[in-house]
Write a protein that holds these residues in place. Structure first.
Motif, PDB file in Angstrom:
ATOM      1  N   LEU A 175      12.502   3.008   5.574  1.00  0.00           N
ATOM      2  CA  LEU A 175      11.654   1.742   6.580  1.00  0.00           C
ATOM      3  C   LEU A 175      12.388   1.646   7.731  1.00  0.00           C
ATOM      4  CD1 LEU A 175       9.485  -0.358   6.665  1.00  0.00           C
ATOM      5  CD2 LEU A 175      11.505  -1.801   5.736  1.00  0.00           C
TER       6      LEU A 175
ATOM      7  N   SER B 128      10.785  -0.233  10.466  1.00  0.00           N
ATOM      8  CA  SER B 128      10.064  -1.177  11.166  1.00  0.00           C
ATOM      9  C   SER B 128       9.941  -2.394  10.406  1.00  0.00           C
ATOM     10  CB  SER B 128       8.658  -0.725  11.720  1.00  0.00           C
ATOM     11  OG  SER B 128       7.834  -0.826  10.584  1.00  0.00           O
ATOM     12  N   THR B 129       9.499  -3.478  10.783  1.00  0.00           N
ATOM     13  CA  THR B 129       9.000  -4.691  10.267  1.00  0.00           C
ATOM     14  C   THR B 129       7.616  -4.400   9.248  1.00  0.00           C
ATOM     15  OG1 THR B 129       7.896  -5.347  12.157  1.00  0.00           O
ATOM     16  CG2 THR B 129      10.028  -6.357  11.643  1.00  0.00           C
ATOM     17  N   ARG B 130       7.668  -5.150   8.114  1.00  0.00           N
ATOM     18  CA  ARG B 130       6.298  -4.805   7.489  1.00  0.00           C
ATOM     19  C   ARG B 130       5.437  -5.892   7.540  1.00  0.00           C
ATOM     20  NH1 ARG B 130       9.969  -4.438   1.886  1.00  0.00           N
ATOM     21  NH2 ARG B 130      11.600  -5.340   3.279  1.00  0.00           N
ATOM     22  N   HIS B 131       4.145  -5.573   7.365  1.00  0.00           N
ATOM     23  CA  HIS B 131       3.009  -6.287   7.839  1.00  0.00           C
ATOM     24  C   HIS B 131       1.787  -6.392   6.774  1.00  0.00           C
ATOM     25  CE1 HIS B 131       4.437  -7.433  11.916  1.00  0.00           C
ATOM     26  NE2 HIS B 131       5.208  -6.167  11.751  1.00  0.00           N
TER      27      HIS B 131
ATOM     28  N   SER C  84       3.062   5.994  10.295  1.00  0.00           N
ATOM     29  CA  SER C  84       2.547   4.800   9.909  1.00  0.00           C
ATOM     30  C   SER C  84       2.344   4.770   8.386  1.00  0.00           C
ATOM     31  CB  SER C  84       1.735   4.320  10.798  1.00  0.00           C
ATOM     32  OG  SER C  84       0.876   2.930  10.281  1.00  0.00           O
TER      33      SER C  84
ATOM     34  N   ALA D 281       5.995  -6.262  -0.503  1.00  0.00           N
ATOM     35  CA  ALA D 281       6.442  -6.570   0.643  1.00  0.00           C
ATOM     36  C   ALA D 281       7.668  -7.335   0.753  1.00  0.00           C
ATOM     37  CB  ALA D 281       5.460  -7.537   1.578  1.00  0.00           C
TER      38      ALA D 281
ATOM     39  N   GLY E 264       2.442  -3.656  13.333  1.00  0.00           N
ATOM     40  CA  GLY E 264       2.321  -2.740  12.240  1.00  0.00           C
ATOM     41  C   GLY E 264       1.010  -1.844  12.359  1.00  0.00           C
TER      42      GLY E 264
ATOM     43  N   CYS F 210       3.424  -0.320   7.932  1.00  0.00           N
ATOM     44  CA  CYS F 210       4.878  -0.293   8.438  1.00  0.00           C
ATOM     45  C   CYS F 210       5.146   1.280   8.836  1.00  0.00           C
ATOM     46  CB  CYS F 210       5.925  -0.789   7.274  1.00  0.00           C
ATOM     47  SG  CYS F 210       5.892   0.323   6.000  1.00  0.00           S
ATOM     48  N   ARG F 211       6.128   1.402   9.652  1.00  0.00           N
ATOM     49  CA  ARG F 211       6.598   2.716   9.972  1.00  0.00           C
ATOM     50  C   ARG F 211       7.637   3.166   8.953  1.00  0.00           C
ATOM     51  NH1 ARG F 211       7.146   2.811  16.728  1.00  0.00           N
ATOM     52  NH2 ARG F 211       4.485   2.293  16.992  1.00  0.00           N
TER      53      ARG F 211
ATOM     54  N   LEU G 166      -0.790  -3.141   3.452  1.00  0.00           N
ATOM     55  CA  LEU G 166       0.583  -3.339   3.878  1.00  0.00           C
ATOM     56  C   LEU G 166       0.863  -2.197   4.699  1.00  0.00           C
ATOM     57  CD1 LEU G 166       3.921  -4.311   2.129  1.00  0.00           C
ATOM     58  CD2 LEU G 166       3.973  -2.069   3.735  1.00  0.00           C
TER      59      LEU G 166
END
Length: 389
Positions: free
Chosen positions: A259, A261-264, A221, A235, A46, A188-189, A186
């Motif tokens: 969203l 991408s994955t979230r981090h 991002s 999240a 992320g 993410c893309r 948090l």
């Protein structure tokens, strides 16, 4: 097993230091908890790293920059700072003679991948992956290092590059000022309807700090900083609810967002080590200084720090001097503290001013933004700093 230098931590700071030292008659060992497979092919985490011109130059010297594909590098043209609903926008642009760019955004995973390739290709660098350091005992001529698998290393110098929560720093007896902010970030893309024009936006809004970092295409991002419990709630939303809330939090500045991408989530802990060196030991990267991410200086200072340490060590080796000698390390500490302290203090002051919600703080930041808006020399000066080679 004897080495001249043992670097604990196979992240960007440790890997770049090993590559910087290679080819000068030193035996270098990197010790890293992650496996070789994880180092060679890091997963998406992320984080998008805003590289300055100086950092890009260092990576180019290490034969890393050309390893990035065109899709992995996103040019950054301008940065803007917003304060709540204020109509004033503080824009930072680069000086005209530096390629018209503030810098570049590159995924953290890509930087780690290419730095691992560079270090692994060095014949004088040995990488001990999948193991940890459990004891460090400096002595007058060597450092006794014990690994989790029972092996022992005896270098002339140990370098801690093992994160802002460094266990090696603790083993060396070096204290650190640590500020656990109670907030988390948090990342993410997000795909969006409107063009970002390669402009990064930092938005200090009530009870939240937001950032949009422009990637290639209509993708940015998104960085949302909130109290940790609120970040965990965000999240955990399903994709549709998450898209709606993030779009609303960013006030639809780039239209509706989706969203991709994955979230981090990363808890925010800011650290300042009370010393950067000890007997036959040095700290680099986040082990020395763990910056708040709001100004995006952390990675660049870490890269600068390893560059400075490598310079002092190679000067010593060139003169036939023990690279673990205290005078060699003291010069590194002095220069790196001078480079880090002003940025560290200024960043913390900005974070404090823009996250306090009292009436006095809101008035102060509005006045600051309004006055800076009227001072083009200040804007150009900050732009020159951000784009500095």
């Amino acid at each position: 097993m004897d080495s001249d230098i043992v670097i604990v931590g196979g992240g960007p700071a440790g890997l770049s230091l090993a590559a910087s030292l290679s080819g000068n008659g030193l035996a270098i060992t990197i010790v890293e908890r992650l496996s070789s497979d994880q180092l060679a092919d890091p997963p998406f985490d992320g984080r998008e790293i805003a590289l300055t011109h100086r950092s890009a130059h260092i990576l180019d010297e290490l034969s890393v920059w050309n390893g990035f594909s065109a899709e992995e590098v996103a040019p950054l043209r301008e940065a803007q700072v917003l304060n709540g609903p204020s109509p004033f926008v503080l824009a930072f642009e680069p000086p005209g003679h530096i390629e018209g760019l503030l810098g570049w955004l590159v995924p953290n995973q890509c930087i780690r991948r290419e730095l691992y390739k560079a270090a692994a290709a060095c014949p004088d660098v040995r990488i001990l992956a999948g193991t940890a350091v459990v004891a460090v005992r400096p002595g007058p001529k060597r450092v006794e290092i014990t690994l989790g698998d029972g092996r022992a290393l005896r270098p002339r110098l140990v370098v801690a590059a093992d994160s802002r929560l460094s266990s090696v720093r603790d083993m060396l007896g070096i204290g650190a000022r640590m500020h656990r902010t109670g907030r988390s970030m948090l990342v993410c893309r997000m795909e969006h309807e409107q063009e970002h024009r390669r402009v990064a936006t930092e938005w200090f809004d009530h009870h939240q700090t937001l950032a949009l970092l422009p990637l290639n295409g209509r993708i940015s991002s998104a960085v949302v900083t909130l109290p940790s419990k609120e970040v965990e709630r965000l999240a955990g939303l399903d994709a549709q609810a998450f898209d709606a809330e993030v779009s609303r939090r960013f006030a639809f500045r780039l239209g509706r967002m989706r969203l991709v991408s994955t979230r981090h989530v990363y808890p925010l802990t800011v650290t300042w080590s009370r010393r950067f060196v000890a007997e036959r030991a040095a700290l680099i990267g986040d082990a020395a200084v763990g910056m708040h991410p709001v100004t995006a200086h952390g990675f660049n200072l870490g890269l600068l720090g390893q560059h400075g340490l490598a310079r002092e060590l190679l000067r010593a080796v060139g003169r036939g001097v023990d690279p673990g000698r205290g005078s060699v390390l003291a010069r590194y500490e002095l220069l790196h503290r001078l480079a880090c302290r002003p940025i560290y203090d200024a960043t913390n002051a900005i974070v404090g001013l823009y996250t306090r919600e009292g009436v006095a703080s809101r008035l102060a930041r509005a006045a600051l933004l309004r006055s800076a808006h009227r001072l083009p020399l200040v804007r150009r000066g900050v732009g020159a700093l951000l784009a500095h080679r």
